[in-house]
Design an enzyme around this catalytic site. Structure first.
Site, mmCIF file in Angstrom:
data_model
loop_
_atom_site.group_PDB
_atom_site.id
_atom_site.type_symbol
_atom_site.label_atom_id
_atom_site.label_comp_id
_atom_site.label_asym_id
_atom_site.label_seq_id
_atom_site.Cartn_x
_atom_site.Cartn_y
_atom_site.Cartn_z
ATOM 1 N N HIS A 312 109.081 3.018 40.023
ATOM 2 C CA HIS A 312 108.764 2.398 38.728
ATOM 3 C C HIS A 312 108.274 0.976 38.974
ATOM 4 O O HIS A 312 108.750 0.288 39.868
ATOM 5 C CB HIS A 312 110.015 2.352 37.833
ATOM 6 C CG HIS A 312 109.704 2.177 36.388
ATOM 7 N ND1 HIS A 312 109.454 0.950 35.839
ATOM 8 C CD2 HIS A 312 109.552 3.062 35.392
ATOM 9 C CE1 HIS A 312 109.197 1.081 34.555
ATOM 10 N NE2 HIS A 312 109.248 2.362 34.245
ATOM 11 N N ASP A 369 111.164 10.278 33.924
ATOM 12 C CA ASP A 369 110.487 11.583 34.002
ATOM 13 C C ASP A 369 111.167 12.552 34.960
ATOM 14 O O ASP A 369 110.837 13.735 34.969
ATOM 15 C CB ASP A 369 109.026 11.377 34.430
ATOM 16 C CG ASP A 369 108.250 10.652 33.340
ATOM 17 O OD1 ASP A 369 107.703 9.581 33.609
ATOM 18 O OD2 ASP A 369 108.260 11.154 32.198
HETATM 19 C C1 SDX Z 1 106.596 6.110 33.349
HETATM 20 O O1 SDX Z 1 105.831 1.267 32.853
HETATM 21 C C2 SDX Z 1 106.694 2.011 32.270
HETATM 22 O O2 SDX Z 1 107.651 1.540 31.670
HETATM 23 C C3 SDX Z 1 106.443 3.500 32.358
HETATM 24 C C4 SDX Z 1 107.529 4.394 31.790
HETATM 25 C C5 SDX Z 1 107.642 4.234 30.289
HETATM 26 O O3 SDX Z 1 108.729 4.502 29.749
HETATM 27 O O4 SDX Z 1 106.609 3.934 29.646
HETATM 28 O O5 SDX Z 1 108.779 4.106 32.381
HETATM 29 C C6 SDX Z 1 107.187 5.868 32.013
HETATM 30 O O6 SDX Z 1 105.404 6.093 33.483
HETATM 31 C C7 SDX Z 1 107.497 6.305 34.518
HETATM 32 C C8 SDX Z 1 106.736 6.459 35.879
HETATM 33 C C9 SDX Z 1 106.284 7.912 35.989
HETATM 34 N N1 SDX Z 1 105.384 8.102 37.141
HETATM 35 C C10 SDX Z 1 105.836 8.744 38.246
HETATM 36 O O7 SDX Z 1 106.974 9.174 38.384
HETATM 37 C C11 SDX Z 1 104.769 8.963 39.318
HETATM 38 C C12 SDX Z 1 105.369 8.707 40.718
HETATM 39 N N2 SDX Z 1 105.631 7.297 40.836
HETATM 40 C C13 SDX Z 1 104.618 6.469 41.434
HETATM 41 O O8 SDX Z 1 103.313 6.893 41.339
HETATM 42 C C14 SDX Z 1 104.866 4.968 41.296
HETATM 43 O O9 SDX Z 1 106.169 4.748 41.643
HETATM 44 C C15 SDX Z 1 104.594 4.310 39.954
HETATM 45 C C16 SDX Z 1 103.213 4.602 39.454
HETATM 46 C C17 SDX Z 1 105.580 4.760 38.926
HETATM 47 C C18 SDX Z 1 104.736 2.793 40.148
HETATM 48 O O10 SDX Z 1 103.715 2.416 40.994
HETATM 49 P P1 SDX Z 1 103.556 0.891 41.538
HETATM 50 O O11 SDX Z 1 104.554 -0.010 40.886
HETATM 51 O O12 SDX Z 1 102.127 0.545 41.437
HETATM 52 O O13 SDX Z 1 104.024 1.020 43.039
HETATM 53 P P2 SDX Z 1 103.077 1.477 44.227
HETATM 54 O O14 SDX Z 1 102.297 2.704 43.827
HETATM 55 O O15 SDX Z 1 102.337 0.282 44.724
HETATM 56 O O16 SDX Z 1 104.162 1.942 45.307
HETATM 57 C C19 SDX Z 1 104.825 0.987 46.137
HETATM 58 C C20 SDX Z 1 105.124 1.764 47.432
HETATM 59 C C21 SDX Z 1 103.886 2.412 48.039
HETATM 60 O O17 SDX Z 1 104.132 2.543 49.443
HETATM 61 P P3 SDX Z 1 103.530 1.362 50.437
HETATM 62 O O18 SDX Z 1 102.070 1.232 50.123
HETATM 63 O O19 SDX Z 1 104.343 0.134 50.111
HETATM 64 O O20 SDX Z 1 103.818 1.927 51.820
HETATM 65 O O21 SDX Z 1 106.017 2.855 47.140
HETATM 66 C C22 SDX Z 1 105.368 4.092 47.416
HETATM 67 C C23 SDX Z 1 103.877 3.805 47.464
HETATM 68 O O22 SDX Z 1 103.195 4.733 48.291
HETATM 69 N N3 SDX Z 1 105.701 4.995 46.314
HETATM 70 C C24 SDX Z 1 106.027 6.281 46.438
HETATM 71 C C25 SDX Z 1 106.341 6.718 45.143
HETATM 72 N N4 SDX Z 1 106.189 5.704 44.256
HETATM 73 C C26 SDX Z 1 105.782 4.636 44.993
HETATM 74 N N5 SDX Z 1 106.081 7.098 47.520
HETATM 75 C C27 SDX Z 1 106.467 8.386 47.292
HETATM 76 N N6 SDX Z 1 106.798 8.863 46.063
HETATM 77 C C28 SDX Z 1 106.734 8.069 44.972
HETATM 78 N N7 SDX Z 1 107.033 8.553 43.749
#
Ligand code: SDX
Length: 435
Positions: A312, A369
């Protein structure tokens, strides 16, 4: 209307010097001591702008609606902790709280419930709207288009009363639009809403009832759905809410702003994640339930697989909504039966992730989620309707933020800047001179 958003007086300041130009910028603090540099004078004083792709470090507004502390896993709607609202409130009471800013009195809530019930029907011409679309259309673009189209039935001059009337009609009609988009997709006739059913029960009946056989609502299922709607009702400046504020800042009407919010929510990184989580769990189950192999792929930079429902932008600890939903999963599955296999896989994935350095070092925890889809599945909601349920829940939050923006006399159209990286000036080349 909601109380005006009070901004705290300037609490501090910060000096900045760049290429001989100096500026002193105020530091403002909110009611929970969050601090921000107000950069309104930055460009005029130094020529500098700030750059923050994804807006991870940028505040877009003052807001008095929802507070999140991502480090401590705190979520409050208008100051009320989500755990207490989940335990003791109802979705329509939370909708009133978010939009009006205070919990309703008994008479206010009763009147609001009656008002919503009286506006659940759609104009009869809207029935042709659904039949004009392909049967296999995903219900999210159908709902986004239907909400936009609703504006054509309410073309009055916008004033405060009209904005309130539109808010009521959107909250009242969204479940009908959602259920009718589902009925169209399975080739069944639609059911009209009933005025003697509470909000969640009315939706469930329109989804699963038919003219041949009515649907008896299980009170446990209706309560679980009402809880899911409460937990999704608002989440401060998330992607879809920021979209609603962006569109509303141009003074576009509430229908257009909400339609844009629905489209933003559909993205798999945002609200679309609940559908992705179930598809992920089902794929793991279909391949024999090998969670270890899946987790290796989720950590592999060369693999696009992600552990959907984890991570998140704000929560760097357990999403409080996920904790509540995890408990609810067990209650609902225990009551309605159905396979707990997907829940078992989800719990195993969480156990591995919470002790795995990859996830721990990146502060990746279950978000809202991760478990919501398991409950939707257990109560019979089709997978492609999961994000629509998220939209029904988030609607009062979107409306509250839109109202807050429109009630703020200082609000301006949102128009961010950029850092240009394209070609420098060059002369036009005639077509015949090009190779
Ligand atoms: C919602 O904003 C809100 O409040 C949203 C929400 C709401 O109520 O409105 O809470 C609802 O959208 C919840 C989020 C749902 N999405 C997911 O579950 C999709 C999976 N999660 C990711 O795609 C990610 O964690 C996000 C999109 C939620 C957040 O992305 P960020 O903050 O941009 O973080 P990032 O993508 O830059 O990740 C940081 C690191 C990366 O690795 P490095 O580049 O540092 O090596 O963490 C890794 C990412 O690759 N990473 C994950 C991961 N989420 C982040 N690796 C594996 N699995 C994951 N789920």
């Amino acid at each position: 209307m909601a109380p005006e958003t009070r901004t705290k007086p300037i609490q501090d300041q910060i000096d900045l010097e760049f290429e001989g130009k100096r500026v002193t910028l105020p530091v403002v603090k909110g009611s929970e001591a969050e601090a921000a540099i107000d950069i309104a004078k930055l460009r005029s004083s130094t020529g500098l702008i700030t750059l923050d792709p994804g807006y991870g470090n940028t505040g877009s507004c003052y807001s008095g609606i929802t507070f999140i502390d991502g480090e401590k896993g705190i979520l409050r709607y208008r100051g009320y902790p989500i755990e207490q609202l989940a335990e003791r409130s109802s979705f329509l009471e939370v909708a009133w709280l978010l939009i009006q800013g205070e919990l309703p009195s008994q008479s206010q809530l009763a009147n609001f419930q009656q008002l919503i019930v009286r506006h659940t029907m759609l104009h009869e011409d809207m029935r042709r709207f659904f039949t004009a679309l392909p049967k296999d259309a995903h219900p999210m673009p159908v709902c986004a288009a239907a909400i936009g189209a609703l504006a054509t039935f309410y073309q009055r001059q916008e004033d405060e009363q009209f904005r309130h009337d539109v808010a009521v009609r959107l909250i009242a009609k969204m479940p009908t639009i959602a259920a009718w988009s589902y009925k169209h997709s399975i080739g069944q006739p639609v059911l009209y809403p009933r005025n003697d059913l509470p909000y969640a029960s009315n939706f469930l009946r329109m989804m699963f009832g038919t003219p041949c056989e009515d649907y008896v609502v299980d009170p446990v299922v209706a309560k679980a759905l009402d809880l899911l709607l409460i937990l999704h009702a608002d989440h401060e400046q998330n992607c879809s809410t920021s979209t609603v504020r962006m569109v509303g800042s141009s003074r576009a009407n509430l229908f257009a702003s909400i339609s844009a919010g629905i489209s933003a929510l559909w993205g798999p990184l945002h609200g679309g994640a609940n559908q992705e989580v179930i598809e992920m769990l089902e794929a793991i189950e279909a391949e024999g339930g090998n969670v270890d192999r899946f987790m290796q792929r989720a950590k592999d930079k060369n693999d696009t697989t992600r552990l959907m429902g984890f991570g998140h932008r704000v929560y760097k600890s357990y999403d409080p909504r996920a904790a509540i939903l995890k408990r609810t999963c067990k209650e609902v599955i225990g009551r309605v039966g159905g396979s707990s296999r997907l829940l078992e896989i989800a719990i195993k994935l969480e156990e591995i992730a919470l002790r795995d350095e990859y996830f721990v070092s990146r502060k990746l925890y279950p978000n809202v989620d991760f478990y919501s889809g398991v409950i939707y599945k257990a109560i019979g909601i089709p997978v492609n309707m999961f994000t629509v349920l998220f939209a029904i829940g988030r609607l009062p939050g979107w409306i509250a933020h839109w109202m807050e923006l429109r009630n703020d006399p200082a609000s301006k159209i949102n128009r961010p800047r950029q850092i240009y990286t394209g070609p420098k000036e060059r002369p036009y080349v005639a077509l015949e001179a090009r190779r």
